[in-house]
Structure formats: structure tokens, C-alpha cells
Scaffold this active site. Structure first.
Site, PDB file in Angstrom:
ATOM      1  N   TRP A 358       0.826  -1.215   0.000  1.00  0.00           N
ATOM      2  CA  TRP A 358       0.000   0.000   0.000  1.00  0.00           C
ATOM      3  C   TRP A 358       0.855   1.257   0.000  1.00  0.00           C
ATOM      4  O   TRP A 358       0.355   2.362  -0.180  1.00  0.00           O
ATOM      5  CB  TRP A 358      -1.011  -0.005   1.142  1.00  0.00           C
ATOM      6  CG  TRP A 358      -0.425   0.109   2.530  1.00  0.00           C
ATOM      7  CD1 TRP A 358       0.267  -0.861   3.192  1.00  0.00           C
ATOM      8  CD2 TRP A 358      -0.476   1.231   3.431  1.00  0.00           C
ATOM      9  NE1 TRP A 358       0.647  -0.406   4.442  1.00  0.00           N
ATOM     10  CE2 TRP A 358       0.203   0.865   4.622  1.00  0.00           C
ATOM     11  CE3 TRP A 358      -1.032   2.508   3.358  1.00  0.00           C
ATOM     12  CZ2 TRP A 358       0.352   1.721   5.714  1.00  0.00           C
ATOM     13  CZ3 TRP A 358      -0.887   3.362   4.454  1.00  0.00           C
ATOM     14  CH2 TRP A 358      -0.202   2.968   5.612  1.00  0.00           C
ATOM     15  N   ASP A 359       2.148   1.097   0.173  1.00  0.00           N
ATOM     16  CA  ASP A 359       3.085   2.211   0.050  1.00  0.00           C
ATOM     17  C   ASP A 359       2.850   2.990  -1.240  1.00  0.00           C
ATOM     18  O   ASP A 359       2.977   4.218  -1.277  1.00  0.00           O
ATOM     19  CB  ASP A 359       4.528   1.693  -0.011  1.00  0.00           C
ATOM     20  CG  ASP A 359       4.912   0.811   1.156  1.00  0.00           C
ATOM     21  OD1 ASP A 359       4.001   0.294   1.829  1.00  0.00           O
ATOM     22  OD2 ASP A 359       6.113   0.608   1.364  1.00  0.00           O
ATOM     23  N   GLU A 489       1.887  -1.770  12.960  1.00  0.00           N
ATOM     24  CA  GLU A 489       1.903  -3.246  13.007  1.00  0.00           C
ATOM     25  C   GLU A 489       2.402  -3.776  14.342  1.00  0.00           C
ATOM     26  O   GLU A 489       2.549  -4.980  14.508  1.00  0.00           O
ATOM     27  CB  GLU A 489       2.755  -3.788  11.848  1.00  0.00           C
ATOM     28  CG  GLU A 489       2.100  -3.559  10.493  1.00  0.00           C
ATOM     29  CD  GLU A 489       3.025  -3.876   9.325  1.00  0.00           C
ATOM     30  OE1 GLU A 489       4.242  -3.669   9.475  1.00  0.00           O
ATOM     31  OE2 GLU A 489       2.521  -4.319   8.277  1.00  0.00           O
ATOM     32  N   LYS A 601       4.645   1.793  15.935  1.00  0.00           N
ATOM     33  CA  LYS A 601       5.690   1.599  14.931  1.00  0.00           C
ATOM     34  C   LYS A 601       5.707   2.742  13.928  1.00  0.00           C
ATOM     35  O   LYS A 601       6.747   3.244  13.552  1.00  0.00           O
ATOM     36  CB  LYS A 601       5.436   0.276  14.216  1.00  0.00           C
ATOM     37  CG  LYS A 601       6.470  -0.104  13.175  1.00  0.00           C
ATOM     38  CD  LYS A 601       6.022  -1.368  12.453  1.00  0.00           C
ATOM     39  CE  LYS A 601       7.034  -1.806  11.420  1.00  0.00           C
ATOM     40  NZ  LYS A 601       6.490  -2.869  10.546  1.00  0.00           N
ATOM     41  N   GLN A 602       4.532   3.106  13.465  1.00  0.00           N
ATOM     42  CA  GLN A 602       4.439   4.185  12.477  1.00  0.00           C
ATOM     43  C   GLN A 602       3.072   4.813  12.624  1.00  0.00           C
ATOM     44  O   GLN A 602       2.179   4.223  13.225  1.00  0.00           O
ATOM     45  CB  GLN A 602       4.641   3.639  11.069  1.00  0.00           C
ATOM     46  CG  GLN A 602       3.493   2.776  10.552  1.00  0.00           C
ATOM     47  CD  GLN A 602       3.777   2.194   9.173  1.00  0.00           C
ATOM     48  OE1 GLN A 602       4.316   1.120   9.051  1.00  0.00           O
ATOM     49  NE2 GLN A 602       3.403   2.926   8.133  1.00  0.00           N
TER      50      GLN A 602
END
Lengths: 768, 768
Positions: A358-359, A489, A601-602
């Protein structure tokens, strides 16, 4: 590993010391490619040290059998991965019959340069062999943008202290392995070897997928820059073709080989035309010669830089870094072929199988929209449109019905390729990114026609997915989405991830809005789509019921949306109170400890606020940023850019710059000690966004209006960037006192700068 | 696959048709073992059809490299698994030089019988070879309980329609593979082959673990029941030893081979003594002869049945089933060796690696306590005690400190052997079962001394684990346990699993209670333990703080404890409303769908109520049973027994009987189409509990009082069971009108029957 050996330079990536410890990292960093093929910076001559050989052909993949610990229903049996393709660069070099191998020579005056302005890689060094001979090697290599199936090498050896023989043995080798093969299997079968005078070709095919590829080479020689005739000794083996040519040299002579090579594949030719096509290519290249190929290359890169360059004054490392990112993105994806996409490592390594994530939608599309003709982003959207049927099949495997689609987490050809239940089955927010990509494209380009023509079918399938995936909680009297993994994640199988629920609701609403638009403005398309998708009128009402009653976890105490149900049960200790020795937590902590910790994580909630910034007040953005950013460990390369942009948007330039620094030189300085596996290509688009959307404050409103709100890090003197906005090339230069806009286009453009509307006319500088 | 080919019989498992489709299933069902070694019912002669060869030696394992899709920090690198050991049963049979192979013969009059009363396996059949010869084979086999390193085979061939030669080629083969080897590697190395006259031995060792094993055989022959001299042709190969003996026969003659074999291992001998010890064993067996070995075997089984038999009148299939379960449990674990334990498949297959699960504490200990001397259960507890250091190491790997222990989910030698994060790291309730096992043992045996001597150290380490694993939620103002998997493995990474939280609280409280008891009554032990564990006085207060403020999810609406936070967000549709075609859901649904559904794999909240029944009111038990049982799919073999017992305890005999039927003949009727992989040994203990604790209503109170509350399924005429209660053998017979108790012991026992206290005296029937 040395993390800081790259020499700062505005236009080139340079290393000046030969260190066997850096070989694999440099192989990644100095990779070259043209969107259609790519090559790690492996040496042409033999090298007995540690190396990761990598030659890649866009769109040619292999379905490797998956390896799992414990099988779960619904897992795909195959993982399509990018293939290490037949070696085209190899040239064994012998000096008086002794092999040149930098691992066992004395090496000096080593220099490697990746010239990003012109698109070539050079390497030069002195080597003293064990047998005493000293040579000077100068090698240059390119993969042509103009002839996009061609690579070319110029390789000169100067006899420094001896007279004797220099033997060049260029070869093609189809007997190659993927390092990440799950079962150490060969993915290629060699079908035919064609021997010729100073040229040759190998036809091979991939097992299972049956991609056919012809790899051809043609070579020529010079002695002291004059053409020289040579005698050829051929060795035809089962999977390889090697020709040896020996040139007699006196001390001081320079012997040069030119090797032109070509990949052609069944993606573009009939199988029986491949050998001929590959020969045509190398003949054309030979005819042009290396210098002319180099000129064409410079011109092609000049055109690319014209609409994509970012200039930073006052920080040469930042300048080098941003150009490296733009350069690598362009080497990976050119945008002319909707069958291709952008793997997380591009053509710089095998990791993550070279597949699409999905980047692409979340990070890469904005870059390509901003720097190229709109067809490029459109091709990226079409890639998914063309895979819609497989996304519907994929959803069916998981029990969904009625044309609902779940796009894969990782894919090469539309089939899911990932086998971790918490990701494969549960990181479903990716489906929202597919739709966000369309929305973003339409907003930026105003090409709404894409929706009736292609996009709407994708949107309907995704709306159906969300409608089925949510369920009504009688306990909450709301629709909930259970068992998901968000962008963060470090949480798995959670309930009511804010980001996922928000995207789901938005997907449904945007789909219905587009449906209504198409119904009124494109009635014929509407009719076609309704028939094709078997859409019933009342169906959209049931979708909207879910959207209207979607549940979002919210904390009254903190006045923030919660990342998921139960988030406040965690111990909320800011990252900066964690001992350094415990980070990165993904290397120091066991997985369960990570999962039950609060660490992010992000961007997750903040990813939603980044996507839909204008739906939240400034105070809401600040409150959420202040709540979540301190808990974020940024252990994904995709994290800092989003935080940089958000920080800039709430006027926190120091934070924005801190986050920018984490993304800009990620690979060049090898922060994560893993660049040997390949570069982080997709996050490079995030770095671009950090400058353009972050510092530059570029936005396009839902109504399609372009705006800027430029700021500048105090560490820089000025920066400028160029964007392609609806085929008008706009250059924005920002320093500490003013912003200058310049338009290379055909008509006036209305732009908001710092909330004031200004008009920029072609070739007329505007200073704000 | 045919699921119903086993002939009902009270004391034997019988099959009467040879069907190649059943061969692997029968290999499991007809397995034999003696706790120290075991053997699937593979044929002695060659068989070219599908088969799973399995010979196993208790305690001899191999650490196979794990195979995972995506590595997580904390995963173990090795998975210790039961080893397929050198083949000792093999005898090639040739008739006039043609191989006997049932896969290519005409087979008739086939019969196989596993005689559970006496502990032997027989097989007989007529075979017509392609070359026309017809023979009658009668074979019998046992693994001796008395000589627990010895197996014996009697194998007769009758020449039905020809005169000629019968060749017996008994062999030992150490060149064997495990079917579930992750990388198709050999686990054994052959060290030495010793050839002799009618005997031989192979010394082999396991790679990595270096278990040394000698496998010996000795053979003798008869013609028409008379000893017959033979000539030996030896074939010594790299990993095997084969002797051929040819006997000339006339039509009607019967030629018989006796093969005695032995495994001896470095668990019990010095490496250099092994060959000799194995020869000693086969010589002893040869001297005794097959008939005497058989007699010893009968006697040994008679003793086992005396304290463990269950007699069911009026239902021969139920009778066969319960004896099969008791028989297999005794074949798997005898209880004399604390280094051994009970693998889920026992000696009947390789699956689950033959390793130890929490099944032992939760299900098997009650069986062994109830049917054997208390030392047997004690040995099972000592197995964990001896592995405490490794459990502490295991917890340290996951970030725990100060001597906290996490016992492994799956283990052979104390090290964790499972690599699925949601199980390995999160199914931590197993730690509670370790402590429950001790509690249960002390309650049943009143051997409190086990606690100061061994148990308390384990308990302290487990209390420390729970104390550290819980965290304080300021949102709930309670301690919570986040990120766990309960017994219901159809939920992963959930928060506040009622069962886990309840066990955690109980573990702490019981540990503190025992600590106080030991402090007062065993002050020297107390001192030793406090020193060894470095226990501080205030530490227990912080444990109790967690126990006191433990959070339990509860629904006011339903007045039930919730399986976990958020359980009521699911759609609660009872199992019986699911279409049959969608079940079992673990075969029909993708994993994410299972996870977000309400369906329960095996007792979870109800497992807690089963363990701590007396802490809940009758109404609470009913309410929870009514809430959870309809949502339970019972897709674990460990599920029905718990529900049968609970149903019986709330007077729901039809439900209890329905659940009992699901567990009793699970393997014999192969409900799950997987008995070919091995039998479900540990759940067999659950079947025993279903009768004794379920129908018989046996309980032991915290104060150590024994009670019964007998009921009987209407389908049965009567049933009786025998238990060993503190070395008093008590037999309880129940029919529809009365319960009769009989004591084979030395002193009066006070028992509650139907809430009335009665006294049973030795050899004096009491009827209630």
C-alpha cells in the site's frame, strides 16, 4: 559496519575507500535502473568476498512456495517474488592469466561515483595482483532510459608496471539463484544458447510462470582508444556463455572492453522473437557506441530533473540525500507501463519479494503526481484496476461475497503473497488506501473521468468489502470492525482501529458520492457499471447505514480518538523514557512485549489525520499529535515523513526537521544497518513529501485548489522544488525571508500562499 | 476414509477387512507401547502402499530447526521432537523368492486384534501372490511391560498350496527419517553394526542431542512348532543389518520366526555399555521365549486393569472405547520415570513432536492420580520441577526478571519448542495449569510435603511471572493482563481473558497460602527456599496487590463473566444456527473470520469454572454454561470432556452424554479424519474424567474429602469404575437404582455420596 562512508556531494553518491565490509551496502546504494530493469552495483570482474548479486527485470516474477510454521486457512500457497535475472554485467578479467579479484588484491585509489544528474555509475581503482602486476581500472556503466532494454559497460584496464596479456572474458550466465528462495530452488530454466562472433544470447524461462527472457551481449575492444581486432575463444556451458579475448599490452597501454547487453521478455514480445529482438538491441547499442548512449542518458535525466529536482542551499548532505531519493524513485518506476509497480526495495534488492504494497497509494502516488505527467499516477491506479478480479477472488477466499474485494497486502500479479495471518487477513486498511489513491489523483489532476471509466468499479468492490467486514455490536449500538491490524503493526488483531474504521466509513461515503456524480454526469458509464457489478439501488443504503453508525473509540479524559479499543489499559510511558539499550524495540523485545506495550511503529491515528487533515481542527491535530507522537518509535521507514508533515502543519518546525532527518539519509547513512539488503525505495517518496507537503506546505483542496504554506528549517539557507501541476511546471523557492514562485507553463495559475490567493503567470516570478 | 470399520468388542480393538485406505489409521489405532518405547502397527513384512512408519523411544528427541514464515524475536530456534527410531520390527518375507507385500497380493480372511486385556497385537490373513502361491500368516507382537526395553514378534507362514521355500529376512534399519522433519534431514547417525549368529545390533546416535541407542535383535525358527536349524546369509549395509534364512516347506507346513528386539539408550546406560546391554536383553527374551513373555505381559496388564478398569454394561461400543482410552494412556506413560511425559499423540504418531503440553496438568494428572499410586502423578509434577530453570530462562528471553518462570507451551526438555507468537508468547495460562497440577495433587493425595520439598519453588516463580505480566490500568483502576491467548485458541492476542486473569489471581493467592503454611510448618525448608529464590518479604505484598485488584470482564446485562474484553461486540449466533456445510470452521473458514466470530474452540471461561467449581454458585455455573456452551464448536479434542463434567454437575445428563459421545470414540470412529497421524492420547484422560468426575460426580474438596454424586446415562445399564484413593482401592458401581461401593484397602474411608457421609470398610459392600 561503517555508516558514514558516503562522500557528500550535490549531484553524486561517492565512495572513496574500498572496504570489504561495505561492499554489499554499496551494491545497494549504487544500484542503477530504468524502471524496466535494474542492477545492483556488483562488480563486473570476479569477486570472492561477500556480495549479493542482483539483476532484475520489471514484471518478471516467480511464485516461490511459501514457508510457514503453521498453516492457516486462507493463506496463499505461493509468494510471487522478484527474480534475480541472468547475469549480463559479468566480465572475468585476467592479467597474464591471473584472475582479477578485489578480495585478494591490494586495492588503492578506489573511487565509485553514482552520477545522479546524468544517470551513470563509474568505478576506478588501482590493483596490485599477488603476482605483482599493477593495473588501473576505469569502468562506467549505465542502464539506458532511451533504449530501455539495454545496459552498457565501458571497462578499461591500464597496464601500470608490466607488459603482457590482458584477457577479457565477458559472459552471460543464466544459472543464477535468488538468495531468498525459500527452498534453495532454481527459478530459471535455460532453453537455448546462441553463440556468435563477439555476440551471443541465452533464452531462458522462469519455471511455473513461464516468462521467457532473452539476454544478449555484444562486445568490442579498444587498445589505447583505438579499435583493436581480437580472437575469440568460446565456452558454451549448460547455462552460460563465456567468450575470452586476449589483448597483448605494453607497459602503459590501456585495453578497453565495451559490453552492450539487453534483456527482452515475453511481456513485450512473442517467445520466438526474443532472441532476435535481443540481438537487435545490442546491435543498435553497439552502433551508437558508449559515448552516444551516455549522451542520450544525460538528456533523458535532464528531462526528469526538470520537473522533479529539489535544491537545498546550505546543507550539502541534505541536497545529496533528497536527490538520491528522487533519483532512485525514477530508476525504479518510470510510469509508462501499468503492469509495473514499485517494490519496497525497487531494483536494489530481493527483500519483500519486490512486490507492491500500500506504500504505492499512500506515499508514491503523490510523488509521481507531483513530478510527472498525470499518466504516470494513472498507470499506478490502473495497475490495481487491472487486478480487481483477483482482489475479488482474494476476498472470496476469506468468505466475502457479492463482488467485495480485498486488495492484497503484498502482490506481484494481483494475488496475495503474504502469509502472516495478522497481516494477510487483518491489515485490511490497505483496501482504503486503494480508494484514497483514486481520491487523491482526482483531486490533484481533476481527471474525474477516471472514476466512471475505471475507478468506480474498484470503489464499489471496496465499499462492499467494508460493509460486509463491519458487524453490528448490539452492546455498543454501533458498527464495529473487529480483528484488524492497523498501519501500526505493533498491534495485531485489535478491535476498532480508529484509522481502519475511519477509512471504512470514508470509503463508503466517497463511493456513494462518486456513484451519484457518475449517475448524473456519465449515465452511460453508470448503466454499464451497475450492470457489470450487479449493483442494486438499496445496496448503497445498507452501506451508508454502516458508515453512519460507525463506531470510533474516543477518550473523554484525553479528548483523543483511541488507536483501538482498550488502548488506555496500556502503560503510557513516552518513548524518551525508554532506555536507549532497549531500542529499537523490534530488535530488543519479544513480540508479545511489543504488542502489549503502547509503542507505535508508524503513524496510525495520525496517518488518518494526515490523509484527512481538513476534517480535523487545528486543536484536534495538535492534541492527537501530542498524545501519539511521544509514544511512536518510528521503526518503519514510512513513519517519519508523516510526522514531519503533520508537525510542519501545526507550526512545529524543529520537530518537523527532526523527523525529516530520520527519513532523508536513511539509506545513505544506513541508520538501520540493513542497506546491504537494498534501499527503502517507497519511503523515499515520503522524504519528497516531507519537503513539498511538509516544509512547502503544499495542499490541494477537495475542490482542487493548490496552496502552499512555506516554512524553512533554520539549518538551511533556502530550498526550492518543482512540481507538475496539471501540466504547468511550477517552481517554488523558499528562503528565510520570502517565497518565490515561477511558472513554466501556458496559462495563469491561481494559488493560495499563506492563505492568500495569488496568480502566477508563465515566466513571471512572483515573490511572497 | 472408512470411519466405522472397527468391530465392537469389550476387550479388543478388532478389524476384519483389509482396506489399503485404512492402513495408516489402523497403524495408529493398533499401536503398542509400554511407556518406555512404542510402535505403530506397521507391518513386519514389506508394504509398498501408504504407511507412516513409527518406532519411538521415550525421552529420545531431536532439536529440529524450526521453520517459520516470519521470524519474531523470542522464538526458539529448535523444535525438539520425538524421533522415529531404528526399525526393529522389519522382516522381509519371500515365498519362493517372491516378496510378500499386501499392497500387491490378493488378501482374504484378514483380521487384526489389539487385545487390551493382555496387551498384545495380532494379525492374520491369507495372501495369494501374483506368482500363485497362497499362504496363511499369523503374527503376534508385544512390547513388554516387564522387560521394558524389549519387543517380541511371533510370525508364522503356512504354505497353503505349494511346496518350496519360505525366506525370512529379519532386519534392523537405522536409516530412518521423520516424516515431519522440517528440512528432510536425517536425525540419526549410525556408529556401529555388530553382526552375529541369529543376532545383531546397531549402535546409533542422534545428531545434536547425541542420545546413543543400541537396537538389537535375536531370531529363532520353528517348522510346524519344532525348532529348526537355519543357515544365515548376512547383509551388512551402511545403516542396516539384514539376515536371510530360507526354510524348505511342503504344502501345509508352517514356518515360524521369533524376533526379539531391544532398545537401550544412553538415558539409562553408559554409551560403551549399550551394545552389550541390548544383547543381554534379547538373550533374556529368547531364553524366556514368546509364550512366557506373553504370560508376563498378561499379568502386568491384569495389575493395571485392577486399579483402572471401567465397566459399562449395555453399550459394548462405549465399553470398548473407554478401555481403549485407558489402555492407550497406560501404553504411553507408566509413571516410573520423571524424565518422561505424555505427548498428545503418545507413541502413535509424530505430530505435535511428541512433546509435553499443559494437557498433562489439566487432564492427565487426574487420570493417573485416580488409577495409580501417587508416585506416578508426583513424577509428572517433578518433570516440571526439574525443568524450572529452563522455564526461568524462557521467561528471561521474553523480558521477565527476578526468577519469574514461564513454562513452555510445548517442550521435550524444558525449552520452548513452539513458534507461533500468539501461542508461544501469549498462551500463558499454561503457567497456571502447572500450579493447578500441584494443588490438585496435594488435594487428592494430601501429600503436602511435596510443596516444601519441590512445589513451592515452582509456585514462587509462577507467582512472580503473573505479578510482572499484569499491568495497572489507570483507566480501569485495576490490574489487567493484555495480549493473551486463552484455552480457546480461536481468539488471539486478547485482553483480560477471564480464565487467564482468574488463574493468575488464584496462583498468587495459593502461592502465598502455601508460603505461609511452609513458613509455619516447615521452617527449615522455608529458609532454604527463601534463600534459593531470593524472596523478599515485601515481595508477596506486591503480588497480592495484583491479585486483589485483578480485573475481570463482566456483563451486567448477561450476568456472566466475559471471555475477554469486547466479547459482546461479536455477533452471538449459536453454533446450531451455523450451516453444517460451514463446519468444522477450522477447515471451512479463514483464520480472521474464526477470530472475529464468537465461536469457542474449547472450554475457556468454562475451563475456569471446571477447575474452580466450588468457587461459583450453581446458578452461576448454569448461567455461564448456558451462555458459552451454545457458542462452542468443540473443535479441540479437549473440549467435550469439560463440558460433559460441567453438564453432569448441573444435572443435565442428556447434554453430558452427548458431550461424552464426542470424546469417547474420537479415534476409534475417527471423527476428525486424522487418526492416521496418531491417536489423541491426552484427551483420552478427559474421557476417563467424563465418566468418573462427570457421571460418577467424583470430587475432592479443598479439605481433602472425597465425594460422589453418581448419575447414569439412560442408554447404559450400569457402569463401574475403580479408583486408587490414597492407596485404598475403591470400586464404585452405578446403575439406575443404586450405587454400590466396595473397598479393597486396609482402613475405613469416609465418603460423601449424594451429600451424605457414609463410611466404607474394607471388603464390605455399601449400597446407596
Amino acid at each position: 559496519m561503517n555508516n558514514n562512508y558516503i562522500i557528500p556531494n550535490e549531484w553524486s553518491v561517492i565512495e572513496e575507500v574500498f572496504d570489504t565490509d561495505n561492499v554489499k551496502a554499496s551494491e545497494s546504494l549504487f544500484s542503477i535502473g530504468n524502471g524496466a530493469m535494474g542492477q545492483r552495483a556488483n562488480f563486473e570482474e570476479d569477486y570472492s568476498g561477500e556480495t549479493l548479486q542482483g539483476s532484475y527485470i520489471g514484471g518478471v516474477y516467480y511464485p516461490d512456495k511459501t514457508r510457514v510454521g503453521w498453516w492457516k486457512n486462507g493463506y496463499p500457497e505461493y509468494f510471487a517474488k522478484v527474480l534475480n535475472a541472468p547475469n549480463w554485467i559479468g566480465i572475468h578479467i585476467q592479467i597474464n592469466r591471473t584472475n582479477l579479484d578485489l578480495n585478494v588484491c591490494e586495492v588503492s585509489n578506489f573511487k565509485r561515483e553514482l552520477n545522479m544528474k546524468e544517470g551513470w555509475l563509474s568505478r576506478s581503482f588501482n590493483a596490485k595482483l599477488k603476482t605483482g602486476e599493477e593495473i588501473r581500472v576505469e569502468a562506467k556503466r549505465l542502464i539506458s532510459l532511451e533504449l530501455n532494454e539495454v545496459g552498457a559497460i565501458e571497462y578499461s584496464v591500464k597496464a601500470l608496471n608490466f607488459a603482457g596479456e590482458i584477457t577479457f572474458s565477458p559472459y552471460l550466465d543464466a544459472g543464477i539463484l535468488n538468495e531468498d528462495s525459500n527452498y534453495d530452488e532454481y527459478f530459471w530454466e535455460t532453453l537455448e544458447l546462441v553463440e556468435g562472433k563477439q555476440k551471443g544470447a541465452i533464452l531462458s524461462k522462469t519455471l511455473k510462470t513461464e516468462f521467457h527472457v532473452a539476454t544478449a551481449m555484444e562486445v568490442s575492444f579498444e587498445l589505447n582508444t583505438k579499435k583493436v581486432p581480437v580472437e575469440q575463444i568460446s565456452k558454451v556451458e549448460e547455462k552460460s556463455l563465456t567468450y575470452s579475448y586476449t589483448i597483448k599490452v605494453s607497459k602503459g597501454d590501456i585495453a578497453t572492453i565495451y559490453k552492450y547487453a539487453s534483456y527482452v521478455s515475453s511481456l513485450n514480445y512473442q517467445n520466438n522473437e526474443l532472441i532476435e529482438a535481443s540481438f537487435n538491441n545490442v546491435e543498435k547499442a553497439t552502433e551508437l557506441g558508449f559515448q552516444d548512449l551516455l549522451k542520450l542518458q544525460k538528456n533523458a535525466w535532464e528531462a526528469i530533473w526538470k520537473t522533479s529536482d529539489i535544491i537545498i542551499e546550505g546543507d550539502v548532505k541534505a541536497q545529496q540525500a533528497i536527490r538520491f531519493n528522487i533519483f532512485q524513485l525514477n530508476q525504479t518506476y518510470i510510469g509508462t507501463d501499468a503492469r509495473l509497480n514499485i517494490g519496497p526495495k525497487g531494483f536494489t534488492g530481493e527483500k519483500y519479494g519486490g512486490s507492491t504494497y500500500w506504500d504505492t497509494e499512500a506515499y508514491c502516488i503523490p510523488f509521481y503526481m507531483g513530478t510527472k505527467d498525470s499518466n504516470v499516477a494513472k498507470n499506478l491506479l490502473l495497475y490495481r484496476y487491472n487486478q480487481l478480479d483477483k482482489a475479488i477472488e482474494n476476498a472470496e477466499k476469506l468468505g466475502f461475497k457479492n463482488g467485495a474485494a480485498l486488495f492484497p497486502m503484498v502482490t506481484m500479479n494481483g494475488e496475495e503473497c503474504h502469509n502472516e495471518w495478522e497481516i494477510t487477513f487483518e491489515e485490511i486498511h490497505r483496501n482504503g488506501a486503494m480508494l484514497y489513491g483514486i481520491y487523491n489523483y482526482v483531486k490533484y489532476t481533476q481527471d474525474f473521468e477516471y472514476v466512471p471509466k475505471y475507478g468506480l468499479e474498484v470503489m464499489i468492490a471496496i465499499a462492499r468489502f467494508w460493509h460486509q467486514r463491519a458487524n453490528f455490536s448490539s452492546d455498543k449500538n454501533k458498527y464495529v470492525i473487529l480483528g484488524v491490524t492497523g498501519p501500526n503493526e505493533y498491534e495485531n488483531n485489535i478491535n476498532n482501529n480508529f484509522y481502519t474504521n475511519y477509512l471504512a466509513k470514508w470509503c463508503i461515503e466517497y463511493t456513494v458520492e462518486c456513484l451519484n456524480n457518475v449517475k448524473h454526469n456519465y449515465p452511460e458509464d453508470f448503466k454499464r457499471i451497475v450492470e457489470k457489478t450487479n449493483l442494486k439501488g438499496e445496496e448503497t443504503y445498507s452501506w451508508l447505514e454502516v458508515a453512519d453508525k460507525m463506531y470510533f473509540p474516543f477518550s473523554d479524559k484525553h479528548q483523543v480518538y483511541l488507536q483501538q479499543d482498550g488502548f488506555l489499559d496500556k502503560e503510557l510511558i513516552p518513548v524518551n523514557e525508554l532506555p536507549k539499550s532497549e531500542r529499537p524495540i523490534n530488535q530488543k523485545w519479544s513480540w508479545d512485549r511489543i504488542l502489549r506495550s503502547c509503542y507505535i511503529k508508524q503513524a496510525d491515528v495520525l496517518q488518518g489525520m494526515f490523509f484527512f487533515e481538513d476534517k480535523f481542527s487545528r486543536e484536534e491535530l495538535e492534541r492527537h499529535f501530542d498524545f501519539y507522537e511521544p509514544l511512536t518509535v518510528h521503526e518503519s521507514s514510512l513513519s517519519p515523513c508523516v510526522h514531519a508533515i503533520l508537525a510542519a502543519s501545526i507550526d512545529r518546525m524543529p520537530k518537523a526537521y527532526e523527523q525529516y532527518l530520520r527519513t532523508a539519509r536513511l539509506d545513505l547513512d544506513d541508520y538501520n544497518h540493513e542497506v546491504d539488503e537494498g534501499c527503502h525505495i517507497t519511503s523515499m517518496a515520503g522524504t519528497w513529501m516531507s519537503i513539498v507537503q511538509g516544509f512547502g506546505g503544499m495542499r490541494v483542496s477537495d475542490e482542487g485548489k493548490l496552496s502552499f504554506n512555506p516554512q524553512i528549517p533554520k539549518e538551511w539557507k533556502s530550498y526550492s522544488f518543482t512540481i507538475n501541476f496539471r501540466n504547468q511546471i511550477l517552481k517554488i523557492k523558499v528562503n528565510h525571508s520570502e517565497t518565490v514562485l515561477e511558472l513554466d507553463g501556458t496559462m495563469d495559475v491561481q494559488i493560495q500562499v499563506n492563505n492568500k490567493t495569488i496568480t502566477v503567470s508563465p515566466y513571471n516570478l512572483v515573490t511572497v
